[in-house]
Design a protein around this motif. Structure first.
Motif, PDB file in Angstrom:
ATOM      1  N   VAL A  14       0.854  -1.196   0.000  1.00  0.00           N
ATOM      2  CA  VAL A  14       0.000   0.000   0.000  1.00  0.00           C
ATOM      3  C   VAL A  14       0.887   1.244   0.000  1.00  0.00           C
ATOM      4  CG1 VAL A  14      -1.932  -1.118   1.172  1.00  0.00           C
ATOM      5  CG2 VAL A  14      -0.161   0.000   2.519  1.00  0.00           C
ATOM      6  N   SER A  15       0.310   2.379  -0.390  1.00  0.00           N
ATOM      7  CA  SER A  15       1.080   3.623  -0.488  1.00  0.00           C
ATOM      8  C   SER A  15       1.327   4.229   0.892  1.00  0.00           C
ATOM      9  CB  SER A  15       0.335   4.635  -1.354  1.00  0.00           C
ATOM     10  OG  SER A  15      -0.838   5.085  -0.699  1.00  0.00           O
ATOM     11  N   VAL A  18      -1.785   5.912   2.262  1.00  0.00           N
ATOM     12  CA  VAL A  18      -2.757   4.993   2.863  1.00  0.00           C
ATOM     13  C   VAL A  18      -2.282   4.540   4.239  1.00  0.00           C
ATOM     14  CG1 VAL A  18      -3.769   2.679   2.656  1.00  0.00           C
ATOM     15  CG2 VAL A  18      -3.786   4.227   0.704  1.00  0.00           C
ATOM     16  N   SER A  95      -3.703  -5.013   0.832  1.00  0.00           N
ATOM     17  CA  SER A  95      -4.750  -5.343  -0.132  1.00  0.00           C
ATOM     18  C   SER A  95      -4.597  -6.767  -0.653  1.00  0.00           C
ATOM     19  CB  SER A  95      -4.688  -4.356  -1.314  1.00  0.00           C
ATOM     20  OG  SER A  95      -4.953  -3.043  -0.882  1.00  0.00           O
ATOM     21  N   GLN A 118      -6.066  -0.603   0.038  1.00  0.00           N
ATOM     22  CA  GLN A 118      -6.020   0.566  -0.836  1.00  0.00           C
ATOM     23  C   GLN A 118      -7.026   0.433  -1.964  1.00  0.00           C
ATOM     24  OE1 GLN A 118      -2.082   1.927  -1.805  1.00  0.00           O
ATOM     25  NE2 GLN A 118      -2.708   2.776  -3.758  1.00  0.00           N
ATOM     26  N   GLN A 119      -7.749   1.502  -2.215  1.00  0.00           N
ATOM     27  CA  GLN A 119      -8.756   1.505  -3.271  1.00  0.00           C
ATOM     28  C   GLN A 119      -8.121   1.213  -4.633  1.00  0.00           C
ATOM     29  OE1 GLN A 119     -10.824   5.286  -4.528  1.00  0.00           O
ATOM     30  NE2 GLN A 119     -12.555   4.289  -3.512  1.00  0.00           N
ATOM     31  N   HIS A 138      -6.072   6.417  -2.045  1.00  0.00           N
ATOM     32  CA  HIS A 138      -4.772   7.085  -2.042  1.00  0.00           C
ATOM     33  C   HIS A 138      -4.965   8.572  -2.343  1.00  0.00           C
ATOM     34  CE1 HIS A 138      -0.575   7.963  -2.830  1.00  0.00           C
ATOM     35  NE2 HIS A 138      -0.931   8.507  -3.976  1.00  0.00           N
TER      36      HIS A 138
END
Length: 245
Positions: A14-15, A18, A95, A118-119, A138
């Motif tokens: 994930v970023s 996030v 995710s 994360q989307q 994000h």
């Protein structure tokens, strides 16, 4: 159960944005995070060093080769921690659907397991296995911080229009610099809700506005016309009340 909360982050999945949102969310909902660990490669640890310091996250660097080696390191550590510490809640930030067997095993050990992803990277099969799952977009954390930084000064710049026959009333006075810095560090206060002092103090320390051992109450008491502490005798919450003067 002892009420402990553990946050285990798949930092390669994930970023950084996030990750920040995930820490904020769990702190707001639970009041504390007793274990904060991020599992990542050495390159990722170096890249996110400032982020980890800001949120007091302990990086667990994986030097092993292999596509799933970081996931395996997180899973092994999670089981060891749950067996040793018996937490009430484990939150896994990833995710990746590969953690399903781990989630089931942790639940068998008596703790609630929630997930944050994360989307755009999280499938329905990933979400279904957890007791609860949240998908974060994000960029939201940066957008919120930017909005908090610009919202108040922009409001002060709007002077009311004056009629030609009468002098214009004076424009509203801008918030003091110290107050603007506090709101920028703790944007959640802009909603006007009562926020836990412990959460506010953590944000203020991360922004360099509060010393490590200093109480946040002193900082807020400097601006009684802008911040209200409650309860009066032993305050544990703070609320932004605008300009009460």
């Amino acid at each position: 159960m002892n009420g402990k909360v553990m946050l285990l982050i798949d930092a390669d999945n994930v970023s950084a944005d996030v990750i920040s949102q995930a820490v904020e969310k769990v702190l707001t909902e639970q009041g504390a995070i007793h274990v904060r660990r991020a599992y990542c490669t050495a390159e990722s640890a170096q890249k996110n060093l400032a982020l980890f310091k800001r949120h007091s996250i302990r990086p667990i660097v994986n030097l092993s080769a292999g596509k799933n080696s970081t996931d395996i390191a997180l899973a092994v550590d999670a089981l060891d921690l749950v067996l040793a510490e018996r937490p009430q809640l484990v939150v896994i930030v990833s995710s990746d659907s590969d953690f399903a067997p781990l989630v089931i095993r942790l639940r068998e050990k008596g703790c609630r397991v929630e997930g944050i992803g994360q989307q755009g990277k999280t499938g329905d099969e990933t979400q279904a296995v957890y007791d609860a799952y949240t998908v974060l977009a994000h960029g939201k954390a940066k957008a919120a911080a930017k909005a908090a930084k610009t919202a108040r000064p922009a409001k002060a710049e709007r002077a009311p229009k004056a009629a030609k026959a009468a002098p214009a009333p004076p424009p509203p006075s801008p918030l003091p610099d110290d107050v603007q810095r506090i709101l920028h560090a703790v944007p959640a206060l802009l909603d006007g809700a009562r926020l836990e002092l412990g959460i506010a103090a953590e944000r203020l320390r991360a922004a360099g506005l509060l010393a490590k051992s200093a109480p946040s109450t002193k900082l807020f008491k400097k601006h009684p016309q802008h911040f209200a502490l409650s309860p009066e005798k032993q305050p544990n919450k703070v609320q932004f009340i605008g300009d009460a003067g």
